[in-house]
Design an enzyme around this catalytic site. Structure first.
Site, PDB file in Angstrom:
ATOM      1  N   ALA A 246     -13.567  -3.363   0.842  1.00 49.09           N
ATOM      2  CA  ALA A 246     -12.624  -2.680   1.723  1.00 49.09           C
ATOM      3  C   ALA A 246     -12.101  -3.614   2.814  1.00 49.09           C
ATOM      4  CB  ALA A 246     -13.291  -1.468   2.369  1.00 49.09           C
TER       5      ALA A 246
ATOM      6  N   ARG B  32       0.844  -1.189   0.000  1.00 48.40           N
ATOM      7  CA  ARG B  32       0.000   0.000   0.000  1.00 48.40           C
ATOM      8  C   ARG B  32       0.880   1.239   0.000  1.00 48.40           C
ATOM      9  NH1 ARG B  32      -5.437   0.438   3.495  1.00 48.40           N
ATOM     10  NH2 ARG B  32      -5.824  -1.225   1.979  1.00 48.40           N
TER      11      ARG B  32
ATOM     12  N   LYS C 265       1.932  -7.762   4.909  1.00 49.45           N
ATOM     13  CA  LYS C 265       1.512  -6.538   4.228  1.00 49.45           C
ATOM     14  C   LYS C 265       2.656  -5.539   4.302  1.00 49.45           C
ATOM     15  CE  LYS C 265      -2.359  -5.078   2.212  1.00 49.45           C
ATOM     16  NZ  LYS C 265      -3.270  -5.900   1.398  1.00 49.45           N
TER      17      LYS C 265
END
Length: 356
Positions: A266, A51, A87
């Protein structure tokens, strides 16, 4: 979460399953500041997207990395793939800070982990970025088809959410169809746009909202029948589909949401775990995000094992049965769907001795 907690404290606040490794990456020359969080490698190497986002501060970036990587562990376990959860977040505005030099520096950090973490796309990164990253590390999935990858995961992510929503509709209204239902899609980026197309094809009435006016105008031009609203979370809709950033389901919104079904793409939709109880008390069915939005993960897991596209798509359609089972278990056990999904995932995790 307590904002004054250290890294170890933050990890344990999520669950009893602490993170295995958190790596802080900085490259002065390119301006890279990134965090890679490996939550679990119990079922296999930790896979999760990168991200790229302008976080308010490093504490916010760390919290997001920890929450998202924890969620990836449960997503992989619940999806039946042999992968762990991880992540990465890159701190900065991708429209300004993203350069090939920065992505290359990030990739070199990923490579140092020796395959314990495999990266992919997420908010702020795309297949072009993954192609660049792939020049500097072997441990990346979701590159463009031209570069040997499986391409953008938006279509299969949306297909998974659509199937999850059909399972939710079956539970709420007795039919696995969204025909003549009003669905409010919050966020019409790549996944939200694909989901909107699937809903329209199924006969649903769709209303949308997004902070990006250009995205709204583009979608409206392609689909004149879609209504644009300032907000869909509390609008008079049958289904609320959060497809932007997480945390939109709060104690306050849980009291005023009119939808009978919540299902979207989401991540981390619940601001805190207590929100689900408030939704349940109001008779609202929430399809857990980490089960509904697993289509992209299933795609890159298929890429990792060189599965045929038809096989991967069939696995994504399987999200319908998985969500049906979770909703059924929740009703039978008198618990929330989130708790039922967690138990579903934890049974797989607990079947394997925990080790690093």
């Amino acid at each position: 979460m307590h904002t004054d907690a250290g890294v170890f404290g933050r990890s344990h606040e999520l669950s009893a399953r602490a993170h295995e490794q958190v790596m802080f990456c900085e490259d002065e020359k390119s301006g890279l500041k990134a965090i890679i969080a490996i939550h679990s490698t119990t079922l296999g190497p930790a896979l999760g997207g990168t991200r790229f986002y302008p976080y308010a501060d490093e504490a916010a970036a760390l919290q997001d990395a920890l929450r998202l990587s924890w969620g990836m562990t449960y997503k992989a376990a619940a999806s039946g793939v042999d992968l762990g959860g991880g992540k990465a977040v890159i701190i900065g505005d991708p429209a300004v800070a993203k350069t090939e030099e920065l992505l290359a520096a990030y990739a070199r950090f990923v490579e140092t982990l020796g395959g314990r973490y495999i990266t992919a796309g997420d908010v702020g990164t795309n297949t072009d970025d993954l192609d660049v990253i792939g020049k500097h590390t072997r441990h990346v999935m979701g590159r463009s088809i031209a570069a040997g990858g499986s391409g953008d995961s938006a279509r299969l992510t949306a297909l998974g959410v659509f199937n999850a929503m059909r399972a939710g509709a079956e539970s709420v209204w007795g039919t696995a169809s969204l025909a003549n239902r009003t669905v409010g899609v919050e966020g019409v980026g790549k996944v939200g746009r694909e989901l909107t197309a699937l809903l329209l094809a199924d006969g649903a009435e769709v209303c949308v909202t997004d902070v990006n006016d250009a995205a709204l105008q583009s979608l409206s031009k392609a689909n004149p029948g879609v209504r644009v609203l300032s907000s869909v979370a509390t609008a008079p809709v049958d289904v609320y589909a959060p497809c932007a950033l997480g945390g939109t389901l709060t104690a306050a919104t849980a009291e005023v949401i009119e939808a009978k079904l919540i299902c979207g793409a989401a991540n981390n939709q619940l601001a805190n775990p207590f929100v689900e109880q408030a939704l349940t008390e109001r008779g609202i069915t929430w399809v857990p995000d980490f089960v509904a939005n697993a289509g992209g993960l299933i795609q890159v897991a298929g890429e990792l094992r060189s599965a045929a596209p038809a096989e991967v798509e069939a696995d994504v359609h399987g999200i319908f049965d998985r969500c049906r089972d979770i909703i059924t278990a929740a009703k039978a056990e008198g618990i929330g769907t989130g708790a039922a999904a967690n138990r579903f995932a934890e049974r797989r995790l607990d079947a394997i001795p925990r080790s690093i």
